[in-house]
Design an enzyme around this catalytic site. Structure first.
Site, PDB file in Angstrom:
ATOM      1  CG  LEU A   1      70.658 -21.886 -78.488  1.00 51.09           C
ATOM      2  CD1 LEU A   1      70.558 -23.229 -77.771  1.00 51.09           C
ATOM      3  CD2 LEU A   1      71.814 -21.894 -79.478  1.00 51.09           C
ATOM      4  CG  ASP A   2      67.426 -19.938 -84.788  1.00 54.71           C
ATOM      5  OD1 ASP A   2      67.373 -18.756 -84.415  1.00 54.71           O
ATOM      6  OD2 ASP A   2      68.085 -20.320 -85.775  1.00 54.71           O
ATOM      7  NE  ARG A   3      58.460 -23.566 -81.853  1.00 60.22           N
ATOM      8  CZ  ARG A   3      57.295 -23.120 -81.408  1.00 60.22           C
ATOM      9  NH1 ARG A   3      57.028 -21.827 -81.433  1.00 60.22           N
ATOM     10  NH2 ARG A   3      56.401 -23.952 -80.938  1.00 60.22           N
TER      11      ARG A   3
END
Length: 294
Positions: free
Chosen positions: A135-137
């Site tokens: 998952l992105d930050r």
């Protein structure tokens, strides 16, 4: 040292040796090599044996998988860690916003990997960080951590075969159509290392299914949308929703509008998959974060 014992009752009528049996059950060559080097790695009917030993129906085979090391270059950090599920083979984590999943330049001790390293350090257990879905930050929600090399290998293969089913929730600008499918190829934007764009000439195939769940009654108007992916391109949901004219608010790359939310309004809401070891059907849901509530 941490160990996981996997027990098998041999039912196959076809004669095979233990090495062949393990290969057929998804054990990698490197893991089989490590098991063979362990004096207690293979037991057949209670006795230590070699991997070339032949199997017969009714045999009881026990395989020991061990962890003896910690991930190198991952500093344990006492960070929030929301564990939705844990067993000897995997963990399901509900990741908060603002937390990268891997250490990188500028993110040395503030990542999910650091939080996991702290958790297992406090338990006194060796742990190697193996994150299965990324998952992105600033994307919140569910992801899977493999507890050992065998479950990591099986889960990674399941990801490649699209057998780990994920549903996302997103806030999108405007009134999104009731449902639809976006099939627009995605490529890296020229001159950028991170930004992506729809590119019908150079892009890779990408497919996103969406379904509108609700609409705000206030101005500006946002839609709450459920999304499922047939492919897993970088920033796929963010790029596709921007492409159809309904970008996610708070997205610093594709729609830097922070009037409603300070990060991209995207949440990994639901996971469904079969347990890699037991075959049990697993379902997990993470509630919508407060900053995404309409």
């Amino acid at each position: 040292m941490w160990e996981r014992i996997l027990n098998y009752t041999i039912t196959e009528q076809k004669t095979s040796n233990i090495h062949e049996f393990l290969k057929a059950h998804g054990y990698s060559s490197s893991l089989i090599r490590a098991i063979k080097e362990d004096p207690e790695g293979i037991r057949l009917n209670g006795e230590p044996v070699l991997a070339r030993t032949l199997l017969t129906p009714g045999d009881q085979l026990a395989i020991r998988i061990t962890e003896t090391k910690f991930s190198e270059n991952i500093v344990p950090s006492d960070l929030p860690l929301s564990i939705v599920y844990e067993d000897p083979d995997l963990l399901v984590i509900n990741k908060p916003a603002g937390m990268p999943i891997h250490p990188s330049q500028g993110n040395y001790d503030n990542t999910l990997a650091n939080a996991c390293a702290w958790y297992f350090k406090e338990k006194g257990e060796p742990f190697v960080y193996r994150c299965i879905n990324r998952l992105d930050r600033d994307t919140t929600g569910l992801l899977i951590i493999a507890r050992h090399l065998y479950s990591a290998s099986l889960l990674s293969a399941m990801m490649a075969r699209r057998e780990i089913h994920r549903e996302y929730l997103a806030l999108a600008t405007g009134i999104v159509p009731e449902d639809g499918i976006i099939t627009a190829p995605i490529a890296r934007k020229e001159g950028s290392t991170i930004e992506r764009m729809v590119d019908f000439k150079h892009g890779e195939y990408a497919c996103t299914h969406y379904r509108r769940l609700s609409i705000t009654t206030t101005d500006p108007v946002y839609s709450l949308v459920a999304l499922k992916l047939d492919t897993g391109r970088t920033h796929q949901i963010r790029v596709h929703m921007n492409y159809i004219g309904h970008p996610l608010p708070g997205d610093f790359l594709y729609n830097p509008d922070y009037s409603h939310i300070s990060r991209q309004a995207l949440h990994s809401h639901h996971l469904r998959f079969r347990h890699p070891i037991t075959g049990e059907e697993m379902h997990f849901t993470a509630p919508v974060p407060e900053d995404m509530l309409l």
